[in-house]
Design a protein around this motif. Structure first.
Motif, PDB file in Angstrom:
ATOM      1  N   ALA A 175       0.807  -1.220   0.000  1.00 54.95           N
ATOM      2  CA  ALA A 175       0.000   0.000   0.000  1.00 54.95           C
ATOM      3  C   ALA A 175       0.834   1.261   0.000  1.00 54.95           C
ATOM      4  CB  ALA A 175      -0.916  -0.003   1.221  1.00 54.95           C
ATOM      5  N   VAL A 176       2.152   1.109   0.097  1.00 61.42           N
ATOM      6  CA  VAL A 176       2.992   2.290   0.236  1.00 61.42           C
ATOM      7  C   VAL A 176       3.671   2.577  -1.095  1.00 61.42           C
ATOM      8  CG1 VAL A 176       4.988   3.250   1.405  1.00 61.42           C
ATOM      9  CG2 VAL A 176       3.389   1.833   2.658  1.00 61.42           C
ATOM     10  N   LYS A 177       3.490   3.805  -1.574  1.00 69.56           N
ATOM     11  CA  LYS A 177       4.118   4.169  -2.830  1.00 69.56           C
ATOM     12  C   LYS A 177       5.517   4.720  -2.577  1.00 69.56           C
ATOM     13  CE  LYS A 177       3.163   6.923  -6.943  1.00 69.56           C
ATOM     14  NZ  LYS A 177       2.258   7.958  -7.464  1.00 69.56           N
ATOM     15  N   ASP A 178       5.583   5.616  -1.622  1.00 66.47           N
ATOM     16  CA  ASP A 178       6.895   6.195  -1.311  1.00 66.47           C
ATOM     17  C   ASP A 178       6.902   6.558   0.163  1.00 66.47           C
ATOM     18  OD1 ASP A 178       9.413   7.034  -1.640  1.00 66.47           O
ATOM     19  OD2 ASP A 178       8.951   8.894  -2.700  1.00 66.47           O
ATOM     20  N   VAL A 179       8.100   6.537   0.735  1.00 67.51           N
ATOM     21  CA  VAL A 179       8.193   6.849   2.156  1.00 67.51           C
ATOM     22  C   VAL A 179       9.503   7.575   2.412  1.00 67.51           C
ATOM     23  CG1 VAL A 179       9.248   4.641   2.732  1.00 67.51           C
ATOM     24  CG2 VAL A 179       7.999   5.870   4.487  1.00 67.51           C
ATOM     25  N   SER A 180       9.469   8.576   3.279  1.00 65.18           N
ATOM     26  CA  SER A 180      10.719   9.223   3.705  1.00 65.18           C
ATOM     27  C   SER A 180      10.748   9.226   5.219  1.00 65.18           C
ATOM     28  CB  SER A 180      10.790  10.645   3.162  1.00 65.18           C
ATOM     29  OG  SER A 180       9.718  11.397   3.658  1.00 65.18           O
ATOM     30  N   LEU A 181      11.939   8.952   5.750  1.00 61.19           N
ATOM     31  CA  LEU A 181      12.052   8.846   7.191  1.00 61.19           C
ATOM     32  C   LEU A 181      13.091   9.834   7.685  1.00 61.19           C
ATOM     33  CD1 LEU A 181      12.073   5.682   5.912  1.00 61.19           C
ATOM     34  CD2 LEU A 181      11.748   5.192   8.315  1.00 61.19           C
ATOM     35  N   PHE A 182      12.852  10.424   8.780  1.00 59.78           N
ATOM     36  CA  PHE A 182      13.905  11.200   9.425  1.00 59.78           C
ATOM     37  C   PHE A 182      13.580  11.334  10.905  1.00 59.78           C
ATOM     38  CE2 PHE A 182      10.820  14.053   7.621  1.00 59.78           C
ATOM     39  CZ  PHE A 182      10.604  15.017   8.579  1.00 59.78           C
ATOM     40  N   ILE A 183      14.606  11.672  11.639  1.00 56.31           N
ATOM     41  CA  ILE A 183      14.401  11.863  13.071  1.00 56.31           C
ATOM     42  C   ILE A 183      14.329  13.352  13.304  1.00 56.31           C
ATOM     43  CG2 ILE A 183      15.415  11.583  15.334  1.00 56.31           C
ATOM     44  CD1 ILE A 183      16.677   9.000  14.193  1.00 56.31           C
ATOM     45  N   ARG A 184      13.195  13.829  13.609  1.00 52.03           N
ATOM     46  CA  ARG A 184      13.023  15.278  13.693  1.00 52.03           C
ATOM     47  C   ARG A 184      13.258  15.762  15.118  1.00 52.03           C
ATOM     48  NH1 ARG A 184       6.562  15.407  13.561  1.00 52.03           N
ATOM     49  NH2 ARG A 184       6.286  15.802  15.792  1.00 52.03           N
ATOM     50  N   ALA A 185      13.283  17.048  15.224  1.00 53.27           N
ATOM     51  CA  ALA A 185      13.546  17.652  16.529  1.00 53.27           C
ATOM     52  C   ALA A 185      12.557  17.124  17.549  1.00 53.27           C
ATOM     53  CB  ALA A 185      13.446  19.161  16.421  1.00 53.27           C
ATOM     54  N   GLY A 186      13.005  16.948  18.747  1.00 51.72           N
ATOM     55  CA  GLY A 186      12.167  16.369  19.770  1.00 51.72           C
ATOM     56  C   GLY A 186      12.283  14.865  19.800  1.00 51.72           C
ATOM     57  N   ASN A 187      13.285  14.332  19.026  1.00 49.07           N
ATOM     58  CA  ASN A 187      13.571  12.899  19.038  1.00 49.07           C
ATOM     59  C   ASN A 187      12.347  12.070  18.668  1.00 49.07           C
ATOM     60  OD1 ASN A 187      16.137  13.459  19.684  1.00 49.07           O
ATOM     61  ND2 ASN A 187      15.907  13.053  21.870  1.00 49.07           N
ATOM     62  N   ILE A 188      11.764  12.435  17.565  1.00 47.15           N
ATOM     63  CA  ILE A 188      10.625  11.667  17.072  1.00 47.15           C
ATOM     64  C   ILE A 188      10.988  11.130  15.703  1.00 47.15           C
ATOM     65  CG2 ILE A 188       8.242  11.834  16.291  1.00 47.15           C
ATOM     66  CD1 ILE A 188       7.950  14.061  18.404  1.00 47.15           C
ATOM     67  N   LEU A 189      10.758   9.848  15.519  1.00 50.22           N
ATOM     68  CA  LEU A 189      11.005   9.252  14.208  1.00 50.22           C
ATOM     69  C   LEU A 189       9.818   9.566  13.312  1.00 50.22           C
ATOM     70  CD1 LEU A 189      12.596   7.441  12.317  1.00 50.22           C
ATOM     71  CD2 LEU A 189      11.444   5.482  13.337  1.00 50.22           C
ATOM     72  N   GLN A 190      10.059  10.423  12.357  1.00 52.87           N
ATOM     73  CA  GLN A 190       8.977  10.893  11.502  1.00 52.87           C
ATOM     74  C   GLN A 190       8.955  10.041  10.246  1.00 52.87           C
ATOM     75  OE1 GLN A 190       6.990  13.832  12.008  1.00 52.87           O
ATOM     76  NE2 GLN A 190       5.826  13.173  10.213  1.00 52.87           N
ATOM     77  N   ILE A 191       7.811   9.463   9.937  1.00 49.86           N
ATOM     78  CA  ILE A 191       7.698   8.669   8.713  1.00 49.86           C
ATOM     79  C   ILE A 191       6.619   9.299   7.849  1.00 49.86           C
ATOM     80  CG2 ILE A 191       7.185   6.405   7.764  1.00 49.86           C
ATOM     81  CD1 ILE A 191       8.113   5.172  10.342  1.00 49.86           C
ATOM     82  N   ASN A 192       7.031   9.838   6.719  1.00 50.25           N
ATOM     83  CA  ASN A 192       6.064  10.440   5.811  1.00 50.25           C
ATOM     84  C   ASN A 192       5.765   9.458   4.694  1.00 50.25           C
ATOM     85  OD1 ASN A 192       5.957  12.746   7.282  1.00 50.25           O
ATOM     86  ND2 ASN A 192       7.418  13.857   5.998  1.00 50.25           N
ATOM     87  N   VAL A 193       4.521   9.069   4.618  1.00 48.26           N
ATOM     88  CA  VAL A 193       4.136   8.013   3.676  1.00 48.26           C
ATOM     89  C   VAL A 193       3.279   8.615   2.579  1.00 48.26           C
ATOM     90  CG1 VAL A 193       3.008   5.780   3.451  1.00 48.26           C
ATOM     91  CG2 VAL A 193       4.150   6.376   5.575  1.00 48.26           C
ATOM     92  N   ILE A 194       3.576   8.219   1.369  1.00 43.35           N
ATOM     93  CA  ILE A 194       2.634   8.492   0.275  1.00 43.35           C
ATOM     94  C   ILE A 194       2.002   7.161  -0.070  1.00 43.35           C
ATOM     95  CG2 ILE A 194       2.375   9.289  -2.085  1.00 43.35           C
ATOM     96  CD1 ILE A 194       4.901  10.985  -1.560  1.00 43.35           C
TER      97      ILE A 194
END
Lengths: 444, 292
Positions: B124-143
């Motif tokens: 179901a995932v077309k594209d995904v970008s991951l980064f660890i953003r401020a506040g020590n949160i693993l951010q996963i942006n899914v398209i």
């Protein structure tokens, strides 16, 4: 003769190897001191000019990086007398010079003043093989010189062609490429006592060094202390050393005569020691501080404490006037100079166009010597100091180092000697491979 | 009177071996060896002697690990939670399942590249970008992949996006009434063409049942009452538009026909139902009778 040719060529090859490595030591084995200089050659600046003296008086391209002097031991009359002692003294000098240079030297060029040098004038004449004088013709004419019987137990250390004549033209320095029919040459050959040379070579080998050349002290002193026009016009160089006084006569930039008187500054010291009954060291000190050869009224009043170490207070507190000291020294100096005069006369020095005489060497520093010498040797006498060379310490620029400096020049730009030319064809062994190679080289 | 006690004169000459040693020390190779080789060998020897013992080696490694862990466990590097954006609820739960991260964990242990690959493997995932953003949160942006059609296969109903990738399954047609239906082998590979045909079929929207891929090369448009439009391989949309134009002019599909064959553009053909002709004759007779 073949044997000598080979051994001298081997020394030349050794010299070339030393040049390639860039470091060579100069060893002046004298009777009163042994001097060692370490030279560095920078290969990039190897200037070879046609005539004897090039740019900067032929001393471009090398530099003195180490210098050391030590009191000589076991050497008398410029000859090795006690092998162990001489070896130790050489070792001391070499080690100190190495230490200053911070580099190890393996090749050494040595000179000595004694061993009874004898000069011979050789003449050779040969018909040219072709129209033009080639290198081979030069070799042939050198080989055609009739070598006199210089006796057994003697060895040739210099054999330099000093003049070439082509047909009726004489005074050519380099006949190669000129047209003519007959080529003649004059060669100057210097022989020395073979045993003395062998002893020196043995000493040097015992110090783990390779001999890259050997020279007569009289010759190298002349190179260092005669200026260019003196060498060209004719001059005699008197090298007054500790145990021997060397004589060399130069003409047209070639040495044409060399001899040695077996007397020197040590004999003057010995006379003082005997006459005043003081130790040798004190006598040497008196000679260097108060010595002279011409006394004045002032000298009668100048009292010198001569010292002594016998323990007898009266004996050790004696004083002499300076005039007395001069009175002891003068006869011996006169004797040396008379002997030199005699040798010069025997050589026919008074027939030379220019009769310049240059006094050098450690013993020439006696005050008033030039005045005394001009009375005995002739009017044109001057005191000579060696040339300046790069990097030579101030302490080693005195006349006592004339032969060491001359050896530097000799090491950098050796004059052509007989063994620098190839052997003529007919001297090669009949079935030699070299001969075949040469034949191919010349025919294709 | 110092001269009375004669001192033993010192010989300045070096002994033969001292002389040889000094010459050896002045040799360039030896000097280089002493300057560079000896310190190297000493260091090497000391290190290997110290580390020759297994216990010491373990001790050293343990210390290194401890120091490393201590550094990595500092609160600055601890990631406390994961935020997923742009994903629907079930996709998000899928992502959380495949990521298999139990927070809090240090950011040194999170391999973002591998995690990205793992998430990209979800259908179901077309594209995904991951980064660890401020506040020590693993951010996963899914398209996410957007399902555009339903695909009925032998195994059931699947959601398929524009690129033909199966996004997920549904149990009944009724759950996704909004999506058109396609069927047949190879239907998945021609989804864009199917969408074009379906948009061209908009005037018939109420009657369209779906598209069937025939022989993995052309489409059949299926309407209710069992009617079919057989579309050609080339230019199916134009063919369909011709049929629709015919329908608007002649009420083609209101008639009792089973299929319209457009496979040969020069010769459109219609097929009647089995009894249609008989009925037609019957009604014609009735009309004749009534008229007379």
């Amino acid at each position: 003769m073949m044997d000598l040719y080979e051994s001298q060529r081997a020394m030349r090859n050794m010299r070339r190897a030393a040049m390639q490595r860039g470091v060579v030591a100069i060893l002046d084995v004298g009777s009163s001191k042994i001097a060692c200089l370490v030279l560095r050659f920078d290969n990039a600046e190897r200037v070879t000019t046609g005539d004897g003296v090039g740019s900067l008086a032929g001393q471009a391209g090398f530099r003195v990086i180490g210098a050391a002097t030590t009191r000589s031991r076991g050497v008398r009359f410029g000859e090795v007398e006690a092998m162990q002692e001489a070896e130790k003294a050489i070792r001391t000098a070499i080690q100190a010079a190495q230490k200053m240079a911070k580099v190890r030297v393996d090749h050494v060029i040595a000179c000595f003043s004694g061993a009874g040098p004898r000069s011979y004038g050789l003449a050779g004449e040969v018909e040219l093989s072709g129209q033009m004088v080639t290198e081979q013709d030069v070799s042939r004419v050198l080989a055609a010189c009739d070598v006199p019987d210089f006796g057994g137990g003697r060895e040739v250390i210099h054999a330099q062609p000093v003049n070439f004549a082509l047909d009726h033209r004489s005074g050519l320095s380099d006949p190669r490429g000129q047209m003519g029919n007959r080529l003649a040459t004059d060669m100057h050959m210097l022989t020395v006592d073979a045993a003395a040379v062998q002893n020196l070579v043995h000493c040097i080998h015992r110090c783990d060094l390779e001999l890259a050349g050997i020279a007569s002290s009289a010759y190298v002193t002349g190179i260092a202390s005669l200026v260019e026009d003196e060498q060209e016009l004719g001059a005699a160089c008197i090298d007054m050393g500790g145990g021997a006084t060397g004589i060399s006569i130069f003409m047209k930039k070639h040495m044409i005569y060399a001899d040695a008187v077996r007397m020197g500054g040590d004999h003057v010291t010995g006379d003082i020691s005997m006459a005043l009954q003081i130790p040798h060291a004190n006598a040497e000190r008196l000679k260097t501080f108060y010595g002279g050869v011409i006394a004045t009224g002032m000298d009668d009043r100048e009292q010198i404490e001569i010292g002594g170490e016998t323990g007898d207070w009266e004996h050790d507190r004696r004083t002499v006037t300076r005039a007395e000291l001069i009175g002891v020294m003068r006869p011996r100096v006169e004797e040396i100079l008379e002997e030199v005069r005699y040798r010069l006369d025997a050589a026919g020095f008074d027939h030379l166009p220019s009769q310049q005489i240059v006094l050098t060497g450690g013993a020439s520093q006696i005050p008033g010597l030039d005045g005394l010498a001009s009375r005995i040797l002739g009017q044109q006498v001057r005191l000579g100091r060696p040339l300046r060379v790069h990097g030579l310490p101030q302490a080693a620029t005195g006349p006592g180092f004339a032969s060491a400096v001359g050896m530097c020049l000799f090491a950098a730009h050796p004059q052509d000697e007989w063994w620098d030319f190839d052997l003529p064809h007919d001297r090669y062994p009949a079935r030699s491979l070299k001969r075949a190679v040469r034949w191919f080289k010349e025919n294709w | 009177m110092a001269q009375l006690t004669r001192p033993v004169r010192h010989d300045p000459a070096p002994s033969l071996w001292a002389y040889r040693l000094e010459r050896l020390m002045l040799t360039p190779a030896v000097r280089f060896f002493l300057r560079a080789g000896v310190p190297f060998l000493i260091t090497l020897g000391a290190t290997s002697a110290y580390l020759g013992d297994q216990d010491r080696r373990d001790q050293v490694l343990l210390t290194i690990h401890e120091l490393r862990d201590k550094f990595e466990m500092r609160p600055e590097f601890m990631v406390k939670l994961m935020a997923v954006e742009g994903a629907s609820a079930n996709v998000e739960s899928d992502i959380r399942e495949v990521a298999q991260l139990d927070f809090p964990m240090t950011s040194f242990d999170i391999d973002l590249d591998t995690l990205q690959q793992t998430i990209l493997e979800l259908p179901a995932v077309k594209d995904v970008s991951l980064f660890i953003r401020a506040g020590n949160i693993l951010q996963i942006n899914v398209i996410e992949r957007q399902p555009v059609v339903l695909w009925r296969s032998r195994d059931g109903l699947d959601l398929v996006d524009r690129e033909g990738v199966v996004v997920g399954g549904v149990s009944t047609r009724a759950t996704r009434e909004d999506l058109p239906l396609i069927a047949g082998d190879g239907a998945r590979d021609a989804v864009p063409e199917a969408l074009r045909i379906l948009s061209a079929a908009a005037p018939l929207k109420d009657r369209v049942r779906g598209l069937v891929r025939v022989g993995e090369r052309r489409w059949d448009l299926v309407l209710d009452r069992g009617q079919r439009v057989l579309l050609p391989v080339a230019k199916p949309v134009q063919a369909l538009e011709r049929v629709i134009a015919l329908d608007e002019a002649q009420q083609l599909f209101a008639r009792d026909l089973s299929s319209v064959d457009m496979r040969l553009a020069a010769r459109p053909t219609i097929r009647m139902n089995q009894d249609a002709v008989a009925h037609w004759w019957l009604s014609k007779d009735m009309l004749v009778e009534a008229g007379q």
